[in-house]
Design a protein around this motif. Structure first.
Motif, mmCIF file in Angstrom:
data_model
loop_
_atom_site.group_PDB
_atom_site.id
_atom_site.type_symbol
_atom_site.label_atom_id
_atom_site.label_comp_id
_atom_site.label_asym_id
_atom_site.label_seq_id
_atom_site.Cartn_x
_atom_site.Cartn_y
_atom_site.Cartn_z
ATOM 1 N N THR A 188 5.753 0.058 -11.324
ATOM 2 C CA THR A 188 6.058 1.480 -11.404
ATOM 3 C C THR A 188 6.438 1.862 -12.835
ATOM 4 O OG1 THR A 188 8.372 1.077 -10.797
ATOM 5 C CG2 THR A 188 6.826 1.534 -9.010
ATOM 6 N N ASP A 189 6.160 3.122 -13.176
ATOM 7 C CA ASP A 189 6.490 3.619 -14.523
ATOM 8 C C ASP A 189 6.703 5.132 -14.484
ATOM 9 O OD1 ASP A 189 3.876 4.233 -13.955
ATOM 10 O OD2 ASP A 189 3.133 3.910 -15.993
ATOM 11 N N PRO A 190 7.678 5.584 -13.699
ATOM 12 C CA PRO A 190 7.858 7.031 -13.507
ATOM 13 C C PRO A 190 8.274 7.738 -14.793
ATOM 14 C CG PRO A 190 9.715 5.819 -12.605
ATOM 15 C CD PRO A 190 8.691 4.800 -12.987
ATOM 16 N N VAL A 191 7.864 9.005 -14.905
ATOM 17 C CA VAL A 191 8.230 9.811 -16.071
ATOM 18 C C VAL A 191 9.321 10.819 -15.740
ATOM 19 C CG1 VAL A 191 5.988 9.560 -17.181
ATOM 20 C CG2 VAL A 191 6.381 11.486 -15.620
ATOM 21 N N THR A 192 9.668 10.972 -14.471
ATOM 22 C CA THR A 192 10.677 11.937 -14.060
ATOM 23 C C THR A 192 11.907 11.225 -13.508
ATOM 24 O OG1 THR A 192 9.809 12.100 -11.807
ATOM 25 C CG2 THR A 192 8.913 13.640 -13.454
ATOM 26 N N ILE A 193 13.043 11.917 -13.531
ATOM 27 C CA ILE A 193 14.253 11.393 -12.906
ATOM 28 C C ILE A 193 14.010 11.180 -11.412
ATOM 29 C CG2 ILE A 193 16.651 11.904 -12.308
ATOM 30 C CD1 ILE A 193 16.292 11.155 -15.213
ATOM 31 N N TYR A 194 13.316 12.122 -10.787
ATOM 32 C CA TYR A 194 12.994 11.979 -9.371
ATOM 33 C C TYR A 194 12.246 10.673 -9.116
ATOM 34 C CZ TYR A 194 10.511 12.851 -4.959
ATOM 35 O OH TYR A 194 9.985 12.737 -3.698
ATOM 36 N N GLY A 195 11.196 10.420 -9.886
ATOM 37 C CA GLY A 195 10.435 9.197 -9.723
ATOM 38 C C GLY A 195 11.263 7.951 -9.967
ATOM 39 N N LYS A 196 12.161 8.016 -10.948
ATOM 40 C CA LYS A 196 13.005 6.855 -11.261
ATOM 41 C C LYS A 196 13.977 6.562 -10.127
ATOM 42 C CE LYS A 196 12.611 7.622 -16.240
ATOM 43 N NZ LYS A 196 13.267 8.109 -17.484
ATOM 44 N N THR A 197 14.557 7.610 -9.536
ATOM 45 C CA THR A 197 15.485 7.384 -8.430
ATOM 46 C C THR A 197 14.770 6.828 -7.205
ATOM 47 O OG1 THR A 197 15.265 9.699 -7.690
ATOM 48 C CG2 THR A 197 17.064 9.192 -9.211
ATOM 49 N N MET A 198 13.544 7.277 -6.980
ATOM 50 C CA MET A 198 12.795 6.781 -5.829
ATOM 51 C C MET A 198 12.366 5.332 -6.034
ATOM 52 S SD MET A 198 13.013 9.272 -3.763
ATOM 53 C CE MET A 198 11.826 8.947 -2.451
ATOM 54 N N ALA A 199 11.967 4.989 -7.256
ATOM 55 C CA ALA A 199 11.592 3.607 -7.554
ATOM 56 C C ALA A 199 12.797 2.682 -7.402
ATOM 57 C CB ALA A 199 11.017 3.513 -8.968
ATOM 58 N N ALA A 200 13.967 3.158 -7.843
ATOM 59 C CA ALA A 200 15.178 2.351 -7.707
ATOM 60 C C ALA A 200 15.529 2.149 -6.234
ATOM 61 C CB ALA A 200 16.333 3.020 -8.447
ATOM 62 N N SER A 201 15.332 3.175 -5.419
ATOM 63 C CA SER A 201 15.604 3.065 -3.988
ATOM 64 C C SER A 201 14.667 2.058 -3.332
ATOM 65 C CB SER A 201 15.466 4.435 -3.314
ATOM 66 O OG SER A 201 16.432 5.335 -3.801
ATOM 67 N N ASN A 217 13.364 -0.545 -4.769
ATOM 68 C CA ASN A 217 13.816 -1.881 -5.179
ATOM 69 C C ASN A 217 15.040 -2.311 -4.380
ATOM 70 O OD1 ASN A 217 11.781 -2.022 -7.098
ATOM 71 N ND2 ASN A 217 13.070 -1.220 -8.749
ATOM 72 N N LEU A 218 15.958 -1.374 -4.142
ATOM 73 C CA LEU A 218 17.168 -1.696 -3.391
ATOM 74 C C LEU A 218 16.827 -2.098 -1.960
ATOM 75 C CD1 LEU A 218 20.277 -1.732 -3.457
ATOM 76 C CD2 LEU A 218 20.217 0.645 -2.660
ATOM 77 N N ILE A 219 15.933 -1.374 -1.323
ATOM 78 C CA ILE A 219 15.542 -1.689 0.050
ATOM 79 C C ILE A 219 14.865 -3.053 0.114
ATOM 80 C CG2 ILE A 219 13.993 -1.033 1.941
ATOM 81 C CD1 ILE A 219 14.549 1.888 1.176
ATOM 82 N N GLN A 220 13.982 -3.322 -0.821
ATOM 83 C CA GLN A 220 13.291 -4.608 -0.816
ATOM 84 C C GLN A 220 14.255 -5.771 -1.041
ATOM 85 O OE1 GLN A 220 9.855 -3.645 -3.590
ATOM 86 N NE2 GLN A 220 8.788 -4.532 -1.849
ATOM 87 N N LEU A 221 15.316 -5.518 -1.794
ATOM 88 C CA LEU A 221 16.310 -6.558 -2.059
ATOM 89 C C LEU A 221 17.230 -6.773 -0.864
ATOM 90 C CD1 LEU A 221 17.662 -8.479 -4.141
ATOM 91 C CD2 LEU A 221 19.110 -6.548 -4.814
ATOM 92 N N GLU A 222 17.723 -5.685 -0.263
ATOM 93 C CA GLU A 222 18.763 -5.799 0.759
ATOM 94 C C GLU A 222 18.218 -5.775 2.188
ATOM 95 O OE1 GLU A 222 22.059 -3.191 0.275
ATOM 96 O OE2 GLU A 222 22.414 -3.776 -1.820
ATOM 97 N N SER A 228 5.741 -4.533 10.296
ATOM 98 C CA SER A 228 5.159 -4.458 8.958
ATOM 99 C C SER A 228 6.257 -4.271 7.925
ATOM 100 C CB SER A 228 4.178 -3.290 8.869
ATOM 101 O OG SER A 228 3.221 -3.362 9.897
ATOM 102 N N ALA A 229 6.218 -5.079 6.876
ATOM 103 C CA ALA A 229 7.277 -5.057 5.870
ATOM 104 C C ALA A 229 6.679 -4.899 4.478
ATOM 105 C CB ALA A 229 8.101 -6.340 5.939
ATOM 106 N N GLY A 230 7.462 -4.273 3.601
ATOM 107 C CA GLY A 230 7.033 -4.110 2.219
ATOM 108 C C GLY A 230 6.554 -2.703 1.933
ATOM 109 N N ILE A 231 5.857 -2.560 0.810
ATOM 110 C CA ILE A 231 5.395 -1.257 0.347
ATOM 111 C C ILE A 231 3.950 -1.035 0.761
ATOM 112 C CG2 ILE A 231 4.888 0.131 -1.713
ATOM 113 C CD1 ILE A 231 7.249 -1.238 -3.072
ATOM 114 N N PHE A 232 3.677 0.163 1.267
ATOM 115 C CA PHE A 232 2.324 0.554 1.649
ATOM 116 C C PHE A 232 2.020 1.926 1.067
ATOM 117 C CE2 PHE A 232 3.850 -2.330 4.855
ATOM 118 C CZ PHE A 232 2.764 -3.154 5.123
ATOM 119 N N HIS A 233 0.877 2.050 0.421
ATOM 120 C CA HIS A 233 0.455 3.354 -0.061
ATOM 121 C C HIS A 233 -0.099 4.171 1.096
ATOM 122 C CE1 HIS A 233 0.062 2.096 -4.558
ATOM 123 N NE2 HIS A 233 1.306 2.208 -4.142
ATOM 124 N N ALA A 234 0.358 5.420 1.178
ATOM 125 C CA ALA A 234 -0.025 6.309 2.277
ATOM 126 C C ALA A 234 -0.561 7.605 1.704
ATOM 127 C CB ALA A 234 1.155 6.554 3.203
ATOM 128 N N GLY A 235 -1.630 7.479 0.926
ATOM 129 C CA GLY A 235 -2.299 8.641 0.364
ATOM 130 C C GLY A 235 -3.615 8.895 1.056
#
Length: 348
Positions: free
Chosen positions: A154-167, A169-174, A239-246
């Motif tokens: 991930t490489d977000p350019v917005t604060i919104y994108g950064k907070t979502m990317a951090a979330s 990572n937290l879910i995948q860790l915990e 199902s676990a992990g990240i899935f693109h839903a576009g």
């Protein structure tokens, strides 16, 4: 779109996890946002008496028999809610997607988009409650040719994108057994009438005001009708992990506005276009963040999304396409409802 193609049949034979019954009761957070607002009636109708939606305490206008006021940032209130209902599944649609507000108030963005997820994970600790988290394509910035895959950094350019990317990572860790769905633009109605992509663009045209959209911000929108069914399916799987839903259509924001303008039969002169570099610095804009959703299709065993819009005849073919108004073409606000807010294939 023709369903049950040969590729669908192959996927059905090799789907990643088996579908069981959706665990109930179900908690849906963020029901004032477009995904949550459209998910709540879908799940309420399908599982009557088993679904609770959460809204922010200060959103007092949002009322309903199964809507409760609880700020997800309030961990004690969240614990009381879980003690009362004993949820076995959570669909987390919460967060603030207001790009400019997040840029101007980063602490608010981190509190609502990240700390709320931390609180939710704390309450879920030690339980087998199923968690499906909605994230966003804006955890990316731009890719020549688009088509991001889940493994790409991930490489977000917005604060919104950064907070979502951090979330994420937290879910995948915990709570790595959770499923994270990265969605794009969910096409459905919004509670306040201007939060969704269709709502905001249409509100400008209805008021005879100009709407300026970007030629070079490209997304993969989906009908909320389709998204609800995918979420329901994922709630009933391991199902676990990240899935693109576009969705399968790649559309610029300008093209999306062209479709809304022509389908709604609004003044074509009110639609303006520009490049991202011509816009102001706040908020910064992502470019081509289209996603490849093959992993999700393989996991489910079928193609999860119809194109938005469903019919090819509403796909813009050139810059001034929205100025064309064939006499035999049905247009107007009702067509917006029938063709863009709702998937015509799922109409009752």
């Amino acid at each position: 779109m023709i369903q049950n193609t040969i590729s669908d049949q192959v996927r059905n034979l090799s789907a990643g996890t088996l579908r069981r019954e959706t665990p109930l009761p179900l908690l849906i957070t963020g029901v004032a946002g477009v995904p949550g607002y459209n998910a709540l009636p879908y799940f309420t109708e399908k599982y009557p008496g088993q679904v609770v939606g959460v809204r922010q305490v200060n959103n007092w206008r949002m009322l309903g028999d199964n809507i409760v006021a609880c700020d997800v940032e309030d961990i004690d209130g969240l614990k009381r809610l879980f003690d009362q209902y004993q949820f076995r599944a959570v669909l987390n649609c919460g967060g603030s997607c207001a790009l400019k507000s997040c840029e101007l108030d980063p602490s608010m963005a981190w509190r609502i988009n990240f700390e709320s997820v931390r609180n939710l994970l704390h309450v879920l600790e030690g339980s087998d409650t199923r968690l499906v988290q909605l994230s966003i394509d804006l955890v990316y910035s731009d890719k020549l040719g688009g088509g991001y895959y889940e493994h790409e950094p991930t490489d977000p350019v917005t604060i919104y994108g950064k907070t979502m990317a951090a979330s994420e990572n937290l879910i995948q860790l915990e709570r790595p057994e959770s499923a994270i769905l990265r969605i794009s633009l969910p096409m459905g109605i919004s509670f306040n009438g201007h939060a969704g992509a269709i709502d905001w663009i249409q509100s400008r045209f209805i008021k005879d005001k100009p709407a300026t959209l970007y030629y070079d911000e490209i997304r993969t929108p989906t009908y909320t009708d389709c998204l609800n069914r995918v979420i329901d399916d994922m709630l009933g799987r391991d199902s676990a992990g990240i899935f693109h839903a576009g969705g399968p259509r790649r559309l610029s924001l300008y093209q999306i506005a062209q479709i809304i303008n022509r389908v709604g039969d609004y003044n074509p002169n009110h639609l303006m276009g520009c490049l991202r570099e011509e816009a102001g610095p706040v908020p910064p804009r992502a470019g081509d963040v289209t996603m490849d959703s093959t992993k999700l299709a393989d996991e489910l065993g079928y193609e999860p999304f119809d194109p938005w819009p469903l019919h090819d005849c509403w796909m813009p073919t050139h810059h001034d396409w929205h100025h064309e108004r064939p006499t035999d073409e049905l247009r107007g606000p009702q067509q917006i409802l029938d063709l863009l807010y709702r998937n015509p294939r799922h109409a009752v």
